[in-house]
Design an enzyme around this catalytic site. Structure first.
Site, PDB file in Angstrom:
ATOM      1  CD  GLU A  34      -3.065  -0.782   0.047  1.00 24.18           C
ATOM      2  OE1 GLU A  34      -3.030  -0.375  -1.163  1.00 24.18           O
ATOM      3  OE2 GLU A  34      -3.351  -1.605   0.486  1.00 24.18           O
ATOM      4  CG  HIS A  35      -0.190   5.022   0.558  1.00 20.65           C
ATOM      5  ND1 HIS A  35      -0.481   6.157   0.142  1.00 20.65           N
ATOM      6  CD2 HIS A  35      -1.153   4.419   1.238  1.00 20.65           C
ATOM      7  CE1 HIS A  35      -1.743   6.187   0.341  1.00 20.65           C
ATOM      8  NE2 HIS A  35      -2.395   5.303   1.210  1.00 20.65           N
ATOM      9  CG  ASP A  37       0.375   3.098  -6.632  1.00 16.75           C
ATOM     10  OD1 ASP A  37       0.704   3.904  -5.540  1.00 16.75           O
ATOM     11  OD2 ASP A  37      -0.741   2.897  -6.923  1.00 16.75           O
ATOM     12  CB  SER A  68     -24.316   5.834 -14.662  1.00 18.47           C
ATOM     13  OG  SER A  68     -23.770   4.771 -13.748  1.00 18.47           O
ATOM     14  CB  SER A 126     -10.686   0.314  -7.875  1.00 19.31           C
ATOM     15  OG  SER A 126      -9.494   0.701  -7.285  1.00 19.31           O
ATOM     16  CG  ASP A 177      -6.495   1.664  -7.605  1.00 17.01           C
ATOM     17  OD1 ASP A 177      -5.927   1.205  -6.900  1.00 17.01           O
ATOM     18  OD2 ASP A 177      -6.987   2.968  -7.194  1.00 17.01           O
TER      19      ASP A 177
END
Ligand code: GLA
Length: 392
Positions: A34-35, A37, A68, A126, A177
């Site tokens: 996590e964190h 990328d 949508s 995501s 993501d």
């Protein structure tokens, strides 16, 4: 009605005739990393069975018409009008993808698109990358644009989706993501090295072992377009400047004592410690999964959460409560997943302990007067692709 049926019904309700096709993209959950990328490090997400469907028809002009299910009406968008911050709302994600494609020199035209999704929104799973990828994966089929649907084409599509997110949605996120939803494989976790975009698919079939991955949606909505997420990224960039590296993940845990001293700031030292130890944990997690050592994987989840909570400071009381409660109920490991400040936690639990774990979580949240969490059991599902439907 399934989300696919809803997308088709929305298309029929708003546009004459049939769509050219339907394309789908999953939500994702990150197992660990996590964190890392945007620090040039390693991540290990899976694609979820929950999907966003896009029924799409190519137009002859340069107008984008988006509808949508359950989302506010948005007026038609001229492709030429797409700039940073415009359009706003959910439509910035599909619009951003067409902007990124055009900007990269690919020929694009207007589209009529009807979306429907069963990816929970605002849960850190995501949903935005799913919208982007559902449009992106349609591009090789709809436009004669030189993009392919093979692995290298998907890597390019992931980059374009990230550019959409960074430049049009103005969220300074990394690329995990978009890679997760476009480059994963059913039954596997995606070990992505964000330094060079290389990937390895790691088997993740925990059901065979009597295990399940419980996703606990804390119902605390998060957003990465503003504030704290960008602040963490800025901290990492400042640490890089002080250390003379382009990305923190160029360093290893052996460099940690010296690097923590050299940044000359307790806050930046904590950020560096999180990134370097988390990167190491991804490597160890891949080894544990390959050795079927799920006790070790659970231990790594617990260490990851502590590091995100104490060093990177991106957790929140609800995420901490979810982790502690799941562990007390017998989970092998638990941690927050995604960017943090709300969203979801994951817990690695024995399948037979699922009902008791859910019950314990509901009780604990009620006791603290927090909104009741929602649950999913995550399985490693297929990436974004064209949906086979009889009509198209
Ligand atoms: C969000 C971002 C990702 C990544 C994670 C944290 O999900 O979109 O790029 O930075 O947070 O790992």
């Amino acid at each position: 009605m399934t989300a696919l049926d809803v997308a088709l019904a929305e298309f029929q309700a708003h546009f004459p005739g049939e769509p050219d096709g339907v394309w789908e993209a999953p939500g994702r959950v990150n197992l660990i990393g996590e964190h890392t990328d945007y620090n040039g490090g390693l991540v290990l997400p899976i694609a979820l069975p929950q999907r966003t469907y896009a029924a799409v028809r190519r137009r002859q002009d340069t107008i984008l018409t988006l509808v949508s299910a359950g989302m506010p009406y948005c007026p038609p968008i001229s492709l030429a009008s797409i700039v940073a911050g415009h359009p706003a709302g959910w439509e910035r994600y599909p619009a951003g993808v067409l902007w990124a494609m055009a900007e990269a020199g690919y020929p694009v035209s207007g589209l009529d698109v009807a979306f429907a999704s069963d990816v929970p929104v605002g849960s850190g799973l995501s949903s935005s990358a799913a919208i982007e990828a559902a449009v992106a994966v349609a591009a090789p089929d709809l436009f004669d644009c030189g993009l392919s649907a093979d692995e290298s084409g998907r890597a390019e599509l992931a980059t374009l989706c990230q550019r959409a997110e960074n430049h049009i949605a103005c969220a300074p996120t990394g690329g995990m993501d978009q890679a997760a939803v476009l480059r994963s494989r059913e039954g596997y976790a995606l070990n992505l090295d964000c330094a060079d975009g290389s990937i390895r698919h790691v088997p993740f079939r925990i059901r065979d072992k009597g295990l399940a991955l419980l996703v606990i949606d804390t119902r605390v909505e998060h957003s990465h377009a503003t504030g704290e997420y960008g602040q963490r990224r800025a901290d990492c960039e400042e640490a890089c400047d002080r250390l003379g590296v382009a990305h923190l993940a160029e360093l290893s845990t052996n460099d940690l004592p010296a690097a923590m001293a050299r940044v000359k700031s307790p806050r930046l030292a904590q950020r560096v410690r999180h990134v370097l130890t988390e990167n190491d944990r991804v490597r160890l997690a891949v080894a544990a999964m390959e050795a079927n050592d799920f006790v070790e994987l659970g231990r790594l989840f617990v260490d990851s959460h502590a590091s995100l909570r104490d060093d990177f400071e991106v957790s929140c009381p609800q995420l901490d409560l979810a982790v502690v409660t799941a562990l007390e109920a017998g989970a092998l490991g638990a941690r927050m997943t995604g960017g943090g400040f709300g969203g979801s936690a994951i817990a690695l639990v024995y399948e037979q302990a699922l009902p008791a774990t859910r019950e314990a979580l509901l009780t604990a949240f009620e006791h603290h007067s927090y909104a009741a969490p929602k649950f999913l059991v995550a399985e490693a599902a297929a990436p974004a692709r064209r949906t086979v439907v009889p009509c198209c």
